[in-house]
Motif scaffolding. Structure first.
Motif: not given
Lengths: 252, 340
Positions: A184-206
């Motif tokens: 999970t931590a790795k995916i979260e780090d990845l999302i932070a990086e991907l933000k530079e290129q994309f619009c990211i919309i995440v559904v989370t229950h957490n």
């Protein structure tokens, strides 16, 4: 509508049969921003997410009204080809769902279908796998089955697969709910990086995850948006009493 | 207290000796307390109320049922082998397997099995050539494209097709298919392999369609979602994701169809005739292994003669062929799974 907003909804409602799952939601999402959709189970956040790239089309008995504006066009217009919409608005699912193919083919397949030559395909696969922070782990075994990867690696492969097509928006439907804390931590780090290129919309229950990864948080309840604010704002000084109660765990 | 009573009751029901009945007593504070547990037998006993007897006898009964199928198989193979030894004491194995003439009822009799094998293979391969593509396309349509209302109609039509007696297919071939074919191919014989292939093909379409559809249906929906999420079209997802994932079921369906076509008797006896010929001309009359067995069994060939024994040999060859196809199928399916 803000100039920066890349995708927005206007009075969007989605109903399954008689049950209204999303009711009159108007939101804007901006490029280079992570938005988190939070709320209790059944609040309509996943349905809303799937409405953004017409993935609800495959469910029976779904009625959608209102608009989703992407590049100035309503994607629910009868002239729109939903397939072309999904090529620009990628999706990552709750459970890692790699194809029963090799690691390489998982990413290459869709790219190839877009008519790229094999050397371009190879390049895109490499870029995508690097972008998804998976390249180092798989570069020596690109030909082996994707099922040999761990759950977290599979999910990063799915992210790479979506990235390889060069979308502008990536939708993620609880991407970490099937993963352990390290993955999970790795995916979260990845999302932070991907933000530079994309619009990211995440559904989370957490809720903690939403606080960690997102710039903006949208709180859904019973199909309606209760509050949509900058994440720091919503977690520190929620405007609505309902939001505050949810965030403090009064109900869930 | 209530609990203790229950335990005692259970213990007596188990037929074991009950220990000291005064297991509960009142302690110094006047509160009922359990000082020791009643003795409960945990030893095996065949008549315990927990159903030990039922369990045991059921196990033996099921074992006997399973054993019966093994014994039957061995029994059949034994009979076939016994009759075969008589046959091969007269006809050489070499002549049997390489001879190109099969005239068991003429004199001098010829026992070269190749014409029968070629006849059977023609029907099996010809009918699969018809049934496999159609069955596959029906399966894909059913599972991926079919509107829900039409699906019910199509499925029941297929079931109906599977329910038609094979003898009906046989005379349909003879009285309907062949006359139609004769309009296109005037040189066609009254009994011919082509009409038999067509009806056997139609006969095995339901098998291929339903087994393949099951396989396609069992491909998890999230793989389709993944494809759609990548902006793929349905035909691309079906051809590159769903079909490859279901291919082992498809191969299994082909083999099932092939086995059925090899073993098919009534339709081919009626439609393809009874002229054992080493040919690959589908317009001619041929004879399959099964049709030959029917011919001899129906005639008044006395037991113990070489003609009589020949049907056991042919039967054994059929058995080996179907066994072979099934083994190949298992091998192929395992290879595919291994690759994925």
């Amino acid at each position: 509508m803000g100039l920066k907003s890349i995708i927005s909804t206007s009075h969007l409602s989605v109903a399954y049969g008689d049950k209204v799952a999303v009711e009159d939601v108007s939101l804007e999402f901006e490029s280079r921003e992570v938005s988190a959709l939070i709320g209790p189970s059944g609040c309509g956040k996943s349905t809303f997410l799937r409405a953004l790239n017409r993935m609800n089309d495959f469910l029976d008995d779904v009625r959608t009204s209102g608009q989703v504006i992407f590049h100035g066009q309503n994607i629910y217009d009868s002239k729109i080809d939903p397939v072309l919409v999904r090529r620009r608005i990628g999706m990552v699912f709750q459970k890692p769902n790699p194809f029963p193919k090799s690691i390489y083919e998982n990413v290459a397949w869709a790219v190839r279908k877009f008519g790229f030559k094999e050397n371009e395909v190879r390049e895109r696969v490499e870029v995508a796998l690097k972008g998804a922070a998976l390249w180092a782990e798989v570069k020596d075994r690109l030909k082996s089955s994707a099922f040999e990867l761990s759950g977290g690696q599979q999910q990063r492969l799915c992210i790479a697969r979506a990235m390889a097509l060069g979308p502008e928006v990536i939708l993620m439907d609880e991407p970490c709910s099937a993963l352990d804390p390290i993955a999970t931590a790795k995916i979260e780090d990845l999302i932070a990086e991907l933000k530079e290129q994309f619009c990211i919309i995440v559904v989370t229950h957490n809720m903690q995850q939403a606080e960690r990864i997102s710039d903006r948080t949208v709180f859904f309840l019973n199909g309606k948006v209760i509050e949509s604010e900058a994440t720091s704002h919503i977690f520190n000084r929620p405007r609505e009493e309902l939001t505050k109660n949810y965030l403090t765990g009064r109900f869930g | 207290m209530g609990l203790t009573k229950l335990n005692l009751k259970a213990a007596s029901a188990e037929g074991s000796s009950i220990g000291d009945p005064s297991l509960t007593s009142v302690d110094s504070h006047g509160v009922a307390a359990v000082h020791a547990y009643p003795q409960v037998s945990l030893a095996r006993s065949w008549n315990s109320p927990s159903g030990n007897f039922v369990e045991q006898s059921l196990q033996y009964f099921l074992f006997a049922c399973a054993l019966s199928s093994v014994l039957t198989t061995f029994g059949i193979v034994f009979i076939l082998l016994k009759e075969m030894s008589g046959f091969f004491s007269v006809v050489s194995v070499w002549e049997f397997f390489t001879g190109t003439q099969w005239f068991p009822l003429l004199s001098p009799a010829r026992f070269g099995v190749l014409p029968l094998v070629s006849g059977t293979l023609m029907i099996a391969l010809g009918s699969c050539l018809i049934a496999v593509p159609i069955g596959l396309l029906i399966a894909i349509f059913l599972s991926e494209y079919c509107p829900r209302g039409f699906r019910v109609i199509l499925k029941s039509a297929l079931e109906l097709l599977a329910g038609i007696p094979t003898v009906v297919y046989g005379y349909l071939a003879l009285t309907f298919v062949t006359p139609q074919l004769a309009k296109i191919f005037p040189q066609i014989e009254v009994f011919n392999a082509l009409s038999a292939c067509i009806v056997v093909g139609i006969m095995i379409i339901p098998t291929i369609a339903s087994v393949t559809e099951d396989a396609i249906h069992s491909v998890p929906g999230y793989l389709r979602d993944a494809g759609y999420g990548l902006g793929m079209r349905r035909y691309q997802i079906v051809s590159s994701i769903v079909f490859p994932a279901a291919i082992s079921g498809f191969v299994a369906s082909i083999i099932l169809g092939l086995s059925r076509a090899i073993g098919e008797t009534m339709a081919v006896t009626l439609a393809a005739g009874a002229s054992p010929k080493l040919t690959f001309n589908f317009f001619e009359s041929i004879q399959t292994m099964t049709a030959f067995i029917v011919q001899v069994s129906q005639g008044d060939t006395p037991a113990g003669t070489i003609e009589y024994q020949s049907i056991f040999v042919v039967g054994f060859c059929l058995f080996i062929m179907t066994l072979g196809t099934n083994l190949i199928a298992q091998f192929v399916v395992r290879r595919i799974h291994h690759r994925i």
